[in-house]
Design an enzyme around this catalytic site. Structure first.
Site, PDB file in Angstrom:
ATOM      1  N   ARG A 233      -4.781   9.343  16.484  1.00  0.00           N
ATOM      2  CA  ARG A 233      -4.045   8.149  16.915  1.00  0.00           C
ATOM      3  C   ARG A 233      -4.030   8.019  18.443  1.00  0.00           C
ATOM      4  O   ARG A 233      -3.970   6.931  18.983  1.00  0.00           O
ATOM      5  CB  ARG A 233      -2.629   8.279  16.361  1.00  0.00           C
ATOM      6  CG  ARG A 233      -1.727   7.168  16.697  1.00  0.00           C
ATOM      7  CD  ARG A 233      -0.508   7.318  15.835  1.00  0.00           C
ATOM      8  NE  ARG A 233       0.583   6.581  16.404  1.00  0.00           N
ATOM      9  CZ  ARG A 233       1.650   6.227  15.705  1.00  0.00           C
ATOM     10  NH1 ARG A 233       1.752   6.553  14.447  1.00  0.00           N
ATOM     11  NH2 ARG A 233       2.610   5.563  16.261  1.00  0.00           N
TER      12      ARG A 233
ATOM     13  N   LYS B 272       2.240   4.523   1.566  1.00  0.00           N
ATOM     14  CA  LYS B 272       2.316   5.100   2.917  1.00  0.00           C
ATOM     15  C   LYS B 272       2.109   6.598   2.788  1.00  0.00           C
ATOM     16  O   LYS B 272       2.934   7.312   2.217  1.00  0.00           O
ATOM     17  CB  LYS B 272       3.660   4.795   3.576  1.00  0.00           C
ATOM     18  CG  LYS B 272       3.730   5.303   5.019  1.00  0.00           C
ATOM     19  CD  LYS B 272       4.949   4.748   5.735  1.00  0.00           C
ATOM     20  CE  LYS B 272       4.890   4.938   7.242  1.00  0.00           C
ATOM     21  NZ  LYS B 272       5.077   6.309   7.684  1.00  0.00           N
TER      22      LYS B 272
ATOM     23  N   PHE C 121      -7.592   2.868   4.699  1.00  0.00           N
ATOM     24  CA  PHE C 121      -6.847   1.649   4.393  1.00  0.00           C
ATOM     25  C   PHE C 121      -7.310   0.442   5.199  1.00  0.00           C
ATOM     26  O   PHE C 121      -6.793  -0.656   5.022  1.00  0.00           O
ATOM     27  CB  PHE C 121      -5.333   1.842   4.476  1.00  0.00           C
ATOM     28  CG  PHE C 121      -4.815   2.481   5.742  1.00  0.00           C
ATOM     29  CD1 PHE C 121      -4.821   1.803   6.932  1.00  0.00           C
ATOM     30  CD2 PHE C 121      -4.289   3.774   5.696  1.00  0.00           C
ATOM     31  CE1 PHE C 121      -4.324   2.381   8.084  1.00  0.00           C
ATOM     32  CE2 PHE C 121      -3.786   4.370   6.850  1.00  0.00           C
ATOM     33  CZ  PHE C 121      -3.806   3.673   8.041  1.00  0.00           C
TER      34      PHE C 121
ATOM     35  N   GLU D 164       0.850  -1.194   0.000  1.00  0.00           N
ATOM     36  CA  GLU D 164       0.000   0.000   0.000  1.00  0.00           C
ATOM     37  C   GLU D 164       0.882   1.239   0.000  1.00  0.00           C
ATOM     38  O   GLU D 164       2.039   1.197   0.424  1.00  0.00           O
ATOM     39  CB  GLU D 164      -0.869   0.048   1.267  1.00  0.00           C
ATOM     40  CG  GLU D 164      -1.919  -1.020   1.326  1.00  0.00           C
ATOM     41  CD  GLU D 164      -2.739  -0.927   2.602  1.00  0.00           C
ATOM     42  OE1 GLU D 164      -2.581   0.029   3.388  1.00  0.00           O
ATOM     43  OE2 GLU D 164      -3.547  -1.846   2.812  1.00  0.00           O
TER      44      GLU D 164
HETATM   45  P1  AMP Z   1       5.130   5.639  11.614  1.00  0.00           P
HETATM   46  O1  AMP Z   1       4.291   6.806  12.039  1.00  0.00           O
HETATM   47  O2  AMP Z   1       6.386   5.996  10.910  1.00  0.00           O
HETATM   48  O3  AMP Z   1       5.260   4.615  12.720  1.00  0.00           O
HETATM   49  O4  AMP Z   1       4.307   4.863  10.475  1.00  0.00           O
HETATM   50  C1  AMP Z   1       3.076   4.277  10.733  1.00  0.00           C
HETATM   51  C2  AMP Z   1       2.001   5.263  10.355  1.00  0.00           C
HETATM   52  O5  AMP Z   1       1.938   5.400   8.937  1.00  0.00           O
HETATM   53  C3  AMP Z   1       0.617   4.804  10.707  1.00  0.00           C
HETATM   54  O6  AMP Z   1       0.308   5.039  12.050  1.00  0.00           O
HETATM   55  C4  AMP Z   1      -0.236   5.643   9.791  1.00  0.00           C
HETATM   56  O7  AMP Z   1      -0.529   6.894  10.399  1.00  0.00           O
HETATM   57  C5  AMP Z   1       0.664   5.916   8.599  1.00  0.00           C
HETATM   58  N1  AMP Z   1       0.199   5.304   7.349  1.00  0.00           N
HETATM   59  C6  AMP Z   1       0.192   5.924   6.155  1.00  0.00           C
HETATM   60  N2  AMP Z   1      -0.277   5.135   5.195  1.00  0.00           N
HETATM   61  C7  AMP Z   1      -0.596   3.949   5.767  1.00  0.00           C
HETATM   62  C8  AMP Z   1      -1.134   2.714   5.279  1.00  0.00           C
HETATM   63  N3  AMP Z   1      -1.430   2.521   4.001  1.00  0.00           N
HETATM   64  N4  AMP Z   1      -1.328   1.725   6.198  1.00  0.00           N
HETATM   65  C9  AMP Z   1      -1.021   1.900   7.502  1.00  0.00           C
HETATM   66  N5  AMP Z   1      -0.514   3.033   8.011  1.00  0.00           N
HETATM   67  C10 AMP Z   1      -0.294   4.057   7.159  1.00  0.00           C
END
Ligand code: AMP
Length: 551
Positions: free
Chosen positions: A274, A253, A342, A251
């Site tokens: 969140r 990001k 998503f 997917e």
């Molecule tokens: P991180 O904040 O770097 O830990 O990355 C995880 C975060 O990416 C998740 O909490 C989401 O807010 C974001 N995110 C963006 N696109 C997606 C996706 N397709 N699936 C899951 N999380 C996503």
């Protein structure tokens, strides 16, 4: 239960160094808690309201110091409390050291409120405090806290002060509470864990375990309007994903902010951050976006800021909208937010947490035709790299790799969702050969043979790169390299070492395939190093050093 008894038990828990013993002490406390069980379970984690409720007590240090000083009598000021805090380092020790209940007779509040300080009295006072808002709330909060401190013995004061400042820190985390519920009421840890994920309230789950056992825990259901913790991702590589699963759901990001959307067509729509904070009022577009869904749903996704062309803007732009309470309409003109869904946790009375990702995505597509994050199921590294290149080209942060069969585990940073790590380092390697492409790419050089420098104008092959290159870039590279072809055999060509590629990779492996004795795993084209000549490319020595550092 008297709060003083609770405080005694908590002191014993805090003093116990071994986790297993702590769990047993907490379990004993749960067994003895009677009607106070839900409150006791929450207080141990420093919570007054359930985890799904983002209401805070909103008591700052100075307010707490003021209340403590009043309870300590005329000789103690809020500044004295602050001074003692500077010495003691934590508010519990300060509260414990003050002579608080000496004021009992003098206290107007105490006189009007003669009931003993029980766990449930503390709970209802603190909830009252959480609800206080607006003009006069400061004085009211000081008054309530004064009333509590004023009736507290020294140990009770220690934990009360820590509670109101959200600094409980007694060595009891969610895992211990989970295990203690299981131990106390003789139910499996996994059943408690699942109920905690669904209900997001350790108090309610403890009561289920005690009163209804496993059946009660299994009966816990999501409620539209009550947020659950978001499933989280770990950093990982395409190789990790391909090694672990048969196929990989890829997917985009999005570089936005996580939102969980609870929509009930017969009720209202709430959007949670969140941290499970209610951000509905700040994001009216998201509410409007899901307004047409005619069944109750819980959707997981990202709020993304976009420009006029619909292209993504950096994360900071979303933040400008996120917690805004005023001027929402004006800010909406400035920063447009779109929803990219998503995942789907609930549709029309059916919880989907235990359904595989691909099934949840199907349900998501049933309820939402627009605003879906794209998903592709692939089984090779090249396809993953192509999706990554496309996502980056479109201005997104990167890609997520998900296990297509995985269930949704709220609050867990498990191995079923991987955020692809950016390359730790890249190598600058010389292009010494290439292959003509096939099909649509037949007129271009497609795959490039890479070599590391070994000295004296010599190069040793180390891998081939074909991924991470858009069609447009491929045409450019082909034009650039064609004049450097020295020899051709079939579709393979030998190229004069002139051009340096910067290449990302996930691992370097020993391999007999290439002249260097090494091969790059999952190499990706990053850029042409226009500023480097082959003599400045990375040497085999550096490659060997990198391999040595890893092993
Ligand atoms: P991180 O904040 O770097 O830990 O990355 C995880 C975060 O990416 C998740 O909490 C989401 O807010 C974001 N995110 C963006 N696109 C997606 C996706 N397709 N699936 C899951 N999380 C996503």
């Amino acid at each position: 239960m008297d709060f003083a008894d609770f405080a005694d038990r908590v002191a014993a828990i805090e003093a116990e160094p071994a986790d297993l013993e702590v769990t047993s002490l907490v379990a004993d406390l749960f067994v003895d808690a009677g009607a106070d069980l839900p409150v006791v379970a929450r207080l141990l984690l420093g919570r007054v309201v359930p985890a799904w409720d983002s209401t805070t007590l909103d008591v700052g240090p100075s307010l707490c110091h003021e209340a403590l000083a009043r309870a300590a009598g005329p000789n103690v000021t809020a500044d004295d409390v602050a001074d003692r805090l500077a010495d003691a380092g934590e508010i519990g020790a300060v509260a414990e050291s003050l002579d608080l209940d000496g004021q009992q007779g003098l206290a107007a509040f105490g006189a009007a409120d003669p009931e003993p300080l029980t766990v449930s009295a503390v709970d209802s006072r603190l909830r009252d405090l959480a609800a206080a808002d607006g003009a006069g709330s400061h004085d009211h909060k000081v008054e309530v806290l004064f009333g509590l401190f004023n009736r507290a013995d020294s140990l009770s004061a220690r934990y009360l002060a820590r509670l109101v400042l959200s600094e409980m820190r007694i060595g009891v985390g969610e895992g211990i509470v989970r295990d203690a519920i299981a131990e106390a009421f003789d139910v499996p840890v996994a059943a408690v864990e699942r109920a905690l994920q669904v209900e997001n309230d350790c108090g309610a789950v403890a009561v289920r375990a005690r009163d209804e056992g496993v059946a009660g825990l299994d009966a816990a259901e999501l409620v539209v309007g009550r947020p659950v913790s978001a499933m989280l991702a770990q950093a990982g590589t395409a190789v990790d994903a391909l090694d672990a699963w048969e196929s990989v759901a890829v997917e985009t990001k999005f570089d936005g902010a996580r939102v969980q959307v609870h929509h009930d067509p017969a009720g209202d729509t709430r959007v949670f951050s969140r941290n499970l904070e209610d951000v509905t009022d700040a994001l009216p577009e998201i509410v409007e976006f899901v307004a047409g869904i005619d069944v109750p749903v819980i959707l997981d996704g990202e709020a993304l800021a976009v420009d006029d062309a619909g292209d993504p803007l950096p994360f900071q732009e979303v933040l400008r909208r996120f917690r805004r309470k005023h001027d929402v309409a004006r800010m909406r003109e400035e920063v447009t937010v779109e929803f990219r869904a998503f995942d789907c946790l609930h549709v029309d009375g059916t919880d989907l947490l235990d359904a595989p990702l691909l099934d949840r995505r199907e349900r998501l597509a049933d309820v939402l035709s627009d605003g879906l994050s794209p998903l592709a199921v692939v089984d090779d590294a090249e396809a993953i790299a192509d999706h990554e290149a496309a996502a980056l080209d479109a201005g997104h942060e990167g890609i997520m790799l998900k296990n297509p069969d995985s269930t949704y585990t709220p609050g867990k940073r498990g191995q079923n969702w991987l955020k692809r790590k950016p390359d730790v380092e890249t190598l600058d390697l010389v292009v010494t050969g290439a292959e003509w492409g096939e099909g649509r790419r037949a007129n271009h050089l497609g795959t490039f043979l890479l070599s590391a420098r070994v000295g004296n104008g010599e190069f040793a092959t180390i891998g081939k790169v074909a991924t991470g290159i858009t069609d447009e870039r491929l045409a450019e590279l082909s034009d650039r390299l064609e004049p450097l072809i020295r020899e051709q055999e079939g579709t393979e060509v030998d190229i004069e070492p002139r051009v340096v590629f910067e290449v990302g990779y996930e691992e370097i492996q020993a391999s007999p395939t290439y002249g260097s004795g090494y091969a790059l795993r999952f190499p990706r084209f990053v850029a042409v190093r226009e500023d480097k000549t082959p003599a400045e490319a990375d040497s085999l020595e550096r490659v060997e050093r990198l391999v040595g550092e890893r092993s």
